[in-house]
Design a protein around this motif. Structure first.
Motif, PDB file in Angstrom:
ATOM      1  N   MET A 372       0.845  -1.187  -0.095  1.00 22.07           N
ATOM      2  CA  MET A 372       0.028   0.066   0.078  1.00 22.07           C
ATOM      3  C   MET A 372       0.864   1.268  -0.034  1.00 22.07           C
ATOM      4  N   GLN A 373       1.787   1.240   0.821  1.00 25.13           N
ATOM      5  CA  GLN A 373       2.703   2.284   0.814  1.00 25.13           C
ATOM      6  C   GLN A 373       3.668   2.660  -0.533  1.00 25.13           C
ATOM      7  N   ILE A 374       3.834   1.489  -0.982  1.00 23.05           N
ATOM      8  CA  ILE A 374       4.508   1.722  -2.547  1.00 23.05           C
ATOM      9  C   ILE A 374       3.802   2.387  -3.394  1.00 23.05           C
ATOM     10  N   LEU A 375       2.378   1.712  -3.510  1.00 25.37           N
ATOM     11  CA  LEU A 375       1.388   2.236  -4.438  1.00 25.37           C
ATOM     12  C   LEU A 375       1.040   3.689  -4.412  1.00 25.37           C
ATOM     13  N   THR A 376       1.148   3.885  -3.159  1.00 20.47           N
ATOM     14  CA  THR A 376       0.501   5.139  -2.457  1.00 20.47           C
ATOM     15  C   THR A 376       1.648   6.393  -3.108  1.00 20.47           C
ATOM     16  N   ILE A 377       2.961   5.872  -2.985  1.00 15.92           N
ATOM     17  CA  ILE A 377       4.070   6.903  -3.567  1.00 15.92           C
ATOM     18  C   ILE A 377       3.783   7.017  -4.930  1.00 15.92           C
ATOM     19  N   LEU A 378       3.911   5.787  -5.574  1.00 16.59           N
ATOM     20  CA  LEU A 378       3.536   5.798  -7.033  1.00 16.59           C
ATOM     21  C   LEU A 378       2.511   6.755  -7.391  1.00 16.59           C
ATOM     22  N   GLY A 379       1.171   6.655  -6.714  1.00 18.87           N
ATOM     23  CA  GLY A 379       0.390   7.054  -7.106  1.00 18.87           C
ATOM     24  C   GLY A 379       0.228   8.646  -6.894  1.00 18.87           C
ATOM     25  N   GLY A 380       1.125   9.253  -5.894  1.00 17.49           N
ATOM     26  CA  GLY A 380       1.350  10.485  -5.841  1.00 17.49           C
ATOM     27  C   GLY A 380       1.929  11.112  -6.994  1.00 17.49           C
ATOM     28  N   GLN A 381       3.192  10.316  -7.348  1.00 13.43           N
ATOM     29  CA  GLN A 381       3.878  10.773  -8.385  1.00 13.43           C
ATOM     30  C   GLN A 381       2.829  10.795  -9.870  1.00 13.43           C
ATOM     31  N   ALA A 382       2.154   9.791 -10.086  1.00 15.74           N
ATOM     32  CA  ALA A 382       1.251   9.495 -11.072  1.00 15.74           C
ATOM     33  C   ALA A 382       0.411  10.917 -11.068  1.00 15.74           C
ATOM     34  N   ALA A 383      -0.211  11.232  -9.968  1.00 12.76           N
ATOM     35  CA  ALA A 383      -1.300  12.090  -9.957  1.00 12.76           C
ATOM     36  C   ALA A 383      -0.756  13.540 -10.477  1.00 12.76           C
ATOM     37  N   VAL A 384       0.639  13.924 -10.136  1.00 13.65           N
ATOM     38  CA  VAL A 384       1.121  14.808 -10.564  1.00 13.65           C
ATOM     39  C   VAL A 384       1.597  14.944 -11.928  1.00 13.65           C
ATOM     40  N   ALA A 385       1.934  13.650 -12.685  1.00  9.40           N
ATOM     41  CA  ALA A 385       2.079  13.602 -14.057  1.00  9.40           C
ATOM     42  C   ALA A 385       0.705  13.770 -14.794  1.00  9.40           C
ATOM     43  N   MET A 386      -0.362  13.013 -14.204  1.00 11.84           N
ATOM     44  CA  MET A 386      -1.677  13.207 -15.133  1.00 11.84           C
ATOM     45  C   MET A 386      -2.318  14.489 -14.804  1.00 11.84           C
TER      46      MET A 386
END
Length: 574
Positions: A372-386
């Motif tokens: 969950m922690q890893i995907l949350t970090i990825l999600g944060g980066q992804a959200a900015v890119a999106m």
């Protein structure tokens, strides 16, 4: 049908292995009963086998265990029946205690595949002339190698077929990594097993058992090393994701990259990214990695529907250990029907939801807080890119869209016109152009005001869009004039479209103000076609414009096709 058959065949395989293992175990115990004089040794080696199951080092594409050391030592010390019995009981007891999902079928399979591996390896050993005594001797090296290799091949084959449904997305490099760690396991366990046998012969049972303490210590250190390697790998992936996402402003490419990079650190069967669409008030699947993509792309969620909607609404990530035990998900369509474990993470920028990423596996308890922690970090980066990609898309759209009417602008119309002309040159296609002008628009503005005029323009554009196809290009040509480009359309079909638009506008009631009565608006329309009317692309719009002014001069609220405008005009019914 193919997918259902895959599930059935896998279940059939599992139960065949279980029944075969049970049959072999019963047959071995009948043909070669265990010697109860070695009961104490059996119990000690059973405990060692259970400890080996407990201290498994988990890997992304497999696991490391010294269980084979116990199997090999048992085979060297005792007969095949004892070896099989110790292996089976170690697997059953170890899996029942440490198994989080409580899958009794998986536990039975593990016991059965150990039985088949041990019996098959023993058969191969004796087939090539293996000795029943003095097994650690120079003449017996080859049979002993055959035993180890046979056990490895049978065990590896049975386990990988069992894992195939959840691991079929693996790349060749992933399969290679799994095979590499399996080989390391046997290269480490084989010398340990031989050493335990030698120490047992020299010092007895206690010495062999005590040897397992440094072995378990070494496994603990190895587990630390693996965790550090995985942490380093995760950081590398996160860094790579940050670089890759920052380099792309294309939304589709960005979404695909998020799912691809996530799989490098978190294995999943199905991955979906839902984007929040403000107008529809729905979370719509925009990127999917799944064998069931065709069905999943049809399932959207509002903020009040399912776990996807709940995560988007609360902004809090969710981990589902077992969908079948979670009451909230029993009626949820889509992924919960075939996935047992879920990770659902919101994609947010400045506390505003832009989407949700969901990944899942068919096995329960496949994910934990670390995932969950890893995907949350990825999600944060992804959200900015999106967010950057969405902003770029919005700016790009603004550059080609008329701000008032929300249809395309004059410049984009000519860009699409040039593309359609090039396509017609290449493939011999036809196309038509419709020019539309609002009748008496200056008088309308003078009488009702520019605000009412803006409303009329917006409404007319909306009607035109509603009465054209997705492949047609509707643009505000200038002032109160609109243009439509219709690919693969001759003048007859274009006239039908034009008449439908003219009629729809003339029948529409325009409410310009609360204190004033509604009014009507009409349009004059001209139509021309390529190549029927001209082979010069520069003249297509000009001829449609001539036809438009012909309509203006002959009563307005009518459609004129350029090729027919020299005929006696027939007044259209209003």
């Amino acid at each position: 049908m193919a997918r259902a058959r895959t599930g059935f065949m896998h279940s059939l395989y599992v139960w065949l292995v279980i029944f075969l293992g049970c049959g072999l175990l019963v047959s071995m115990l009948r043909l070669q009963p265990v010697d109860i004089d070695f009961l104490r040794e059996y119990l000690v080696f059973l405990v060692l086998g259970v400890l080996a199951e407990w201290f498994v080092v988990a890997l992304p594409q497999g696991s490391l265990s010294v269980g084979f050391a116990v199997v090999l030592t048992s085979f060297l010390l005792f007969d095949t029946s004892a070896t099989v019995l110790i292996s089976v009981l170690s697997a059953l007891l170890g899996n029942l205690v440490i198994s989080k999902d409580g899958s009794f079928r998986t536990t039975l399979f593990n016991g059965a595949q150990y039985t088949i591996s041990a019996v098959g390896a023993a058969y191969a050993y004796y087939y090539v002339g293996g000795l029943t005594s003095d097994k650690i001797s120079l003449p017996n090296i080859l049979p002993l190698l055959v035993f180890v290799l046979s056990y490895f091949v049978i065990n590896h084959l049975l386990v990988n077929i069992f894992l195939w449904p959840s691991c079929r997305h693996y790349t060749w490099s992933m399969w290679g990594a799994a095979l590499k760690w399996d080989i390391y396991t046997y290269l480490f366990s084989t010398p340990v097993g031989i050493l335990m046998f030698l120490i047992y012969n020299k010092t007895g049972l206690l010495g062999a058992a005590l040897l397992f303490i440094p072995v378990l210590t070494l496994k603990y250190l190895l587990r630390l090393y693996i965790n550090l390697e995985m942490a380093n790998r995760e950081l590398s992936v996160l860094y790579g994701v940050a670089q890759s996402l920052g380099a792309s402003l294309d939304m589709a490419e960005t979404l695909g990259l998020i799912l691809t990079e996530s799989r490098k650190v978190i294995s999943y069967h199905t991955g979906i990214i839902y984007l929040w669409h403000e107008e529809e008030q729905l979370l719509i699947p925009s990127a999917i990695r799944s064998p069931y993509a065709d069905k999943l792309k049809k399932i959207s969620f509002s903020l009040d529907e399912g776990i996807v909607g709940m995560v988007a609404k609360t902004g809090q990530p969710e981990i589902v250990y077992d969908t079948k035990k979670d009451r909230r998900l029993r009626s949820m369509p889509g992924i919960t029907q075939f996935l047992r474990s879920l990770l659902v993470v919101p994609l947010m920028v400045e506390k505003k939801i832009i989407g949700v990423v969901t990944i899942g596996k068919k096995e329960p308890y496949a994910y934990g807080p670390k995932h969950m922690q890893i995907l949350t970090i990825l999600g944060g980066q992804a959200a900015v890119a999106m967010a950057n990609a969405l902003l770029y898309k919005k700016i790009e759209k603004l550059a080609i869209t008329d701000g008032l009417t929300k249809v395309y602008n004059h410049r984009y119309f000519y860009k699409k016109f040039e593309e359609e002309y090039q396509r017609s040159q290449r493939y011999g296609c036809k196309f038509s152009v419709i020019m539309i002008d609002i009748d008496y628009f200056k008088r309308f503005n003078d009488e009702f005001g520019h605000k009412a005029g803006d409303t009329a323009l917006f409404t007319v554009a909306k009607i035109i869009k509603k009465n054209t196809r997705n492949i047609d290009t509707v643009a505000r040509y200038g002032g109160e004039e609109f243009a439509i480009l219709l690919p693969e359309t001759d003048s007859g079909d274009a006239k039908t479209v034009a008449e439908r638009i003219r009629k729809a506008i003339s029948e529409t009631v325009f409410r310009i103000a609360d204190d004033k009565p509604p009014v009507g608006v009409t349009v004059s329309i001209g139509v021309s076609s390529y190549p029927a009317d001209t082979k010069d692309p520069q003249q297509v719009v000009e001829l449609a414009d001539q036809a438009l002014y012909y309509s203006k001069e002959h009563g307005k609220n009518r459609v004129t096709v350029w090729s027919q405008m020299n005929l006696t005009p027939v007044e259209k019914e209003t």
